[in-house]
Design a protein around this motif. Structure first.
Motif, PDB file in Angstrom:
ATOM      1  N   GLY A 195       0.811  -1.220   0.000  1.00  7.40           N
ATOM      2  CA  GLY A 195       0.000   0.000   0.000  1.00  7.40           C
ATOM      3  C   GLY A 195       0.844   1.269   0.000  1.00  7.40           C
ATOM      4  N   SER A 196       2.163   1.123   0.061  1.00  9.72           N
ATOM      5  CA  SER A 196       3.031   2.301   0.192  1.00  9.72           C
ATOM      6  C   SER A 196       3.277   2.984  -1.149  1.00  9.72           C
ATOM      7  CB  SER A 196       4.379   1.891   0.808  1.00  9.72           C
ATOM      8  OG  SER A 196       5.125   1.138  -0.144  1.00  9.72           O
ATOM      9  N   ASP A 197       3.577   4.279  -1.087  1.00  8.12           N
ATOM     10  CA  ASP A 197       3.908   5.014  -2.318  1.00  8.12           C
ATOM     11  C   ASP A 197       5.170   4.437  -2.953  1.00  8.12           C
ATOM     12  OD1 ASP A 197       1.767   6.626  -2.088  1.00  8.12           O
ATOM     13  OD2 ASP A 197       2.861   8.281  -1.124  1.00  8.12           O
ATOM     14  N   ALA A 198       6.123   4.035  -2.094  1.00  9.46           N
ATOM     15  CA  ALA A 198       7.396   3.500  -2.606  1.00  9.46           C
ATOM     16  C   ALA A 198       7.134   2.325  -3.539  1.00  9.46           C
ATOM     17  CB  ALA A 198       8.279   3.058  -1.443  1.00  9.46           C
ATOM     18  N   TYR A 199       6.144   1.496  -3.222  1.00  9.14           N
ATOM     19  CA  TYR A 199       5.810   0.343  -4.058  1.00  9.14           C
ATOM     20  C   TYR A 199       4.944   0.781  -5.236  1.00  9.14           C
ATOM     21  CZ  TYR A 199       3.670  -4.084  -5.496  1.00  9.14           C
ATOM     22  OH  TYR A 199       3.215  -5.158  -6.236  1.00  9.14           O
ATOM     23  N   LYS A 200       3.916   1.559  -4.945  1.00 10.65           N
ATOM     24  CA  LYS A 200       2.918   1.874  -5.976  1.00 10.65           C
ATOM     25  C   LYS A 200       3.465   2.755  -7.093  1.00 10.65           C
ATOM     26  CE  LYS A 200      -0.475   3.031  -3.113  1.00 10.65           C
ATOM     27  NZ  LYS A 200      -1.773   3.363  -2.546  1.00 10.65           N
ATOM     28  N   LYS A 201       4.464   3.574  -6.754  1.00  9.13           N
ATOM     29  CA  LYS A 201       4.975   4.497  -7.782  1.00  9.13           C
ATOM     30  C   LYS A 201       5.795   3.781  -8.865  1.00  9.13           C
ATOM     31  CE  LYS A 201       9.425   5.799  -5.873  1.00  9.13           C
ATOM     32  NZ  LYS A 201      10.240   6.629  -5.024  1.00  9.13           N
ATOM     33  N   LEU A 202       6.251   2.575  -8.570  1.00 10.75           N
ATOM     34  CA  LEU A 202       7.118   1.883  -9.536  1.00 10.75           C
ATOM     35  C   LEU A 202       6.296   1.008 -10.486  1.00 10.75           C
ATOM     36  CD1 LEU A 202      10.076   0.706  -7.244  1.00 10.75           C
ATOM     37  CD2 LEU A 202       9.964   2.747  -8.686  1.00 10.75           C
ATOM     38  N   PRO A 203       6.497   1.127 -11.804  1.00  9.05           N
ATOM     39  CA  PRO A 203       5.809   0.228 -12.720  1.00  9.05           C
ATOM     40  C   PRO A 203       6.350  -1.191 -12.566  1.00  9.05           C
ATOM     41  CG  PRO A 203       7.420   1.558 -13.905  1.00  9.05           C
ATOM     42  CD  PRO A 203       7.410   2.046 -12.480  1.00  9.05           C
ATOM     43  N   ILE A 204       5.543  -2.174 -13.004  1.00 10.78           N
ATOM     44  CA  ILE A 204       6.009  -3.570 -12.886  1.00 10.78           C
ATOM     45  C   ILE A 204       7.204  -3.794 -13.802  1.00 10.78           C
ATOM     46  CG2 ILE A 204       5.375  -6.007 -13.233  1.00 10.78           C
ATOM     47  CD1 ILE A 204       2.472  -5.233 -12.619  1.00 10.78           C
TER      48      ILE A 204
END
Ligand code: GTS
Length: 210
Positions: A195-204
């Motif tokens: 749920g963090s921005d650090a994870y969500k901001k990165l494309p797969i």
């Protein structure tokens, strides 16, 4: 237990660092990220300094590692996520290599055949997922090997998350894998990380396809 400090140097994608990041988050391990711009990578001298001329690069104090699966294994040893004995470790290695085979097929489709091969890839997917479903169902603990998550579970989990983005129904005929993904996603530290921005901001992936 030895813990870091860890540093990942990689491009701004989940890619081959997805599983290790989820694993470190779940293990309560902090790490530092150095995100490389691809243009800087091609003109800088970092590439020449990397053992295989590629990223990710992983630093654990003075130890410098390349190859994402070697990094996962190192984390497995450091965080007691490599089985309870040599036999479990061997089976965990086997499952990690099986995940790698699927990861390579997925990467080939995403980077080389997305427009022409995506539909066929999705059609063939049950043949690949069935193998993991059988192992997961047989072990009965909710993990591939033993009774707690190993680095192979984190790798499988991350690959399955990517496949659910590709095809949201892909686990509908794999009840054990579906339950595995639900339970892993609900682990508090994994839930917070996903749920963090650090994870969500990165494309797969690096080409914007998913
Ligand atoms: N087997 C390696 C691993 O698992 O770490 C593959 C690493 C790899 O392919 N790295 C790519 C790279 O450095 C980036 S990515 O495919 O992981 O997104 N590419 C840049 C280059 O110059 O080769």
């Amino acid at each position: 237990m030895h813990v870091g400090p860890y540093t990942i140097t990689y491009f701004g994608v989940r890619g081959r660092c997805g599983a290790m990041r989820i694993m470190m988050a779940d293990q309560g391990q902090e790490w530092k990220e150095i995100l490389m711009d691809f243009a800087d990578w091609t003109k800088g001298d970092l590439k020449a300094s990397c053992v295989f001329g590629q990223l990710p690069k992983f630093e654990d104090g003075g130890l410098v590692l390349y190859q994402s699966n070697a990094i996962l294994r190192h984390l497995g040893r450091n965080h007691d996520a490599y089985g309870k004995d040599g036999k479990e470790a061997a089976r965990i290695d086997m499952m990690c290599d099986g995940v790698e085979d699927l990861r390579l097929k997925y990467g080939k489709m995403i980077y080389q055949e997305y427009d022409t091969g995506k539909d066929q890839y999705i059609k063939d997917l049950p043949n690949h997922l069935d193998k993991f479903e059988a192992v997961m169902a047989k072990n009965k603990t909710g993990f591939l090997v033993g009774d707690k998550p190993s680095f192979a579970d984190y790798s499988l989990f991350e690959v399955l998350l990517n496949h659910l983005v590709l095809c949201s129904s892909c686990l509908d005929t794999s009840p054990s894998l579906k339950s595995f993904v639900e339970k892993m996603s609900a682990r508090p530290k994994i839930k917070a990380f996903l749920g963090s921005d650090a994870y969500k901001k990165l494309p797969i992936n690096g080409n914007g396809k998913q």
